[in-house]
Design an enzyme around this catalytic site. Sequence first.
Site, PDB file in Angstrom:
ATOM      1  CD  GLU A 176     -10.213  -1.052  -9.110  1.00 28.42           C
ATOM      2  OE1 GLU A 176     -11.308  -0.576  -8.707  1.00 28.42           O
ATOM      3  OE2 GLU A 176      -9.212  -1.136  -8.382  1.00 28.42           O
TER       4      GLU A 176
ATOM      5  NE  ARG B 266      -3.652   3.074  -0.689  1.00 29.53           N
ATOM      6  CZ  ARG B 266      -4.928   3.106  -0.340  1.00 29.53           C
ATOM      7  NH1 ARG B 266      -5.481   4.222   0.043  1.00 29.53           N
ATOM      8  NH2 ARG B 266      -5.663   2.012  -0.344  1.00 29.53           N
TER       9      ARG B 266
ATOM     10  CD  GLU C 212      -3.104  -0.781   0.130  1.00 27.28           C
ATOM     11  OE1 GLU C 212      -3.058   0.255  -0.550  1.00 27.28           O
ATOM     12  OE2 GLU C 212      -3.993  -1.651  -0.012  1.00 27.28           O
TER      13      GLU C 212
HETATM   14  C1  DMJ Z   1      -6.137   0.760  -5.346  1.00 21.88           C
HETATM   15  O1  DMJ Z   1      -5.365   0.927  -4.211  1.00 21.88           O
HETATM   16  C2  DMJ Z   1      -5.357   0.101  -6.446  1.00 21.88           C
HETATM   17  O2  DMJ Z   1      -5.989   0.322  -7.657  1.00 21.88           O
HETATM   18  C3  DMJ Z   1      -5.185  -1.387  -6.217  1.00 21.88           C
HETATM   19  O3  DMJ Z   1      -4.540  -2.010  -7.283  1.00 21.88           O
HETATM   20  C4  DMJ Z   1      -6.512  -2.025  -6.005  1.00 21.88           C
HETATM   21  N1  DMJ Z   1      -7.291  -1.374  -5.001  1.00 21.88           N
HETATM   22  C5  DMJ Z   1      -7.408   0.069  -5.002  1.00 21.88           C
HETATM   23  C6  DMJ Z   1      -8.568   0.617  -5.774  1.00 21.88           C
HETATM   24  O4  DMJ Z   1      -9.684  -0.135  -5.822  1.00 21.88           O
END
Ligand code: DMJ
Length: 452
Positions: free
Chosen positions: A359, A120, A116
Amino acid sequence: MKKTALLLLMLLVSACNSGETENDAAAINKQEMANQVKAEFVHTWEGYKEYAWGHDDLKPVSNSYHDWYEASLLMTPVDAFDTMVLMGLDEEAAEAKELIFSELDFDQDMYVQNFEITIRLFGGLLSAYQMDGDERFLALAEDLGQRLLPAFDSPTGMPYIDVNLRTGETRKPVNNPAEIGTLMLEFGTLSKLTGDPVYYDKAKKAITEVYNRRSDIGLVGTMINVETGEWTDTSSHISGRIDSYYEYLLKAYLLFGDEDFKTMYDESIKAVNEYLLDRTDTGTWYGYADMNTGERTQTYYGALDAFMAGMLVLGDQVDLAREIQDSNFKMWQLHGIEPESIDYSTMEVAYAAYALRPENIESAFYLYRETGEQQYLEMGKEMFESIVEYCKTESGYAQLADVRTKEQSDAMHSFFLAETLKYSYLLFVDDSVLPLDEYVFNTEAHPLTKTW
Ligand code: DMJ
């Protein structure tokens, strides 16, 4: 020209003109849509400033804040910064920058989740550096990269889930392909920008170790022990815990041109399409199967899986991407906004929450860029407008506890600003903005480009 002929010509021109006007009226006003997305971004940033300044996340219902760990790592400002630059929000970008450079300190005695923090913050800082040019972003990214590096010190080279930012101690050896593989773009980019190959090499070894442990039929499972190299959960799918492993195999090839990744992606997607792809009466989906036998075990599909259409566009499987996006949109329209997951054999909701995920819109964006077809703009418009309708609060945007009742919950992940609004905006702005033959988006929608 005779008088009658001239009259006819004038009539023809006016008929053509009126046809054009009607079409224009029916067409989506892209500029207006882009402005609306930008306005919603500003609304949310204002809420963050007022109620969560200096913290990780805004709590958009109670007008309060949430920090992931003992100390804030400024998740929202770092994740959101490149969207501000992209949208031309100079004032907001300056505010975020000032906060980041005065407050962000990675020298903290605390465990963080490598994946994470990488997608990020590490990805956010690298793209901030590439888009803004301020060397301090690169310095922060390098400091973070060094602190995360001990995560890879396992007997197999696959990283632990957590690493302590100050001591380098690690914990949680049972990891998953997504968290092991979705490090390649960020660690790789740091190597390219600093000239130090260690980051690229460690991340490449990690993702390759997952690939090397694929089953005889070419699938990977959900959980693997990074100390023994043994799978502890052999369920195979394209959903959370595996999803972006595939995404990074492809994107690492696109960004770095390293043919090894292309080979690994091509082999992997073949198996995924052979055993997980499921064409049913309700649409085209990807289900669950056992990684060793290929037998179908579950017929779940969800909001996270919707990334697949976008990835297939990048992997030159556009027809299949279209089929998947039709299903993605069907899932969205079931209750006016998508649930976290459905059972596609019955089209019943399996998990009813909506976490402000990007997504589905992300895939509409890739398909629109690829095909230029109005239908993908329309999908994006409907999805964005339903988010505004159901999730907007006085201070920002709230996740939904249940898409059937539209009950809100008091959380807003930073990916709403980094991804959901970025892809919405990119769908409506001119195609020349961040062209896909020059930029590769990390899984958190941070654009990276070969500046090396
Ligand atoms: C984000 O942190 C990223 O896109 C990850 O790959 C999947 N989950 C979240 C968004 O849904």
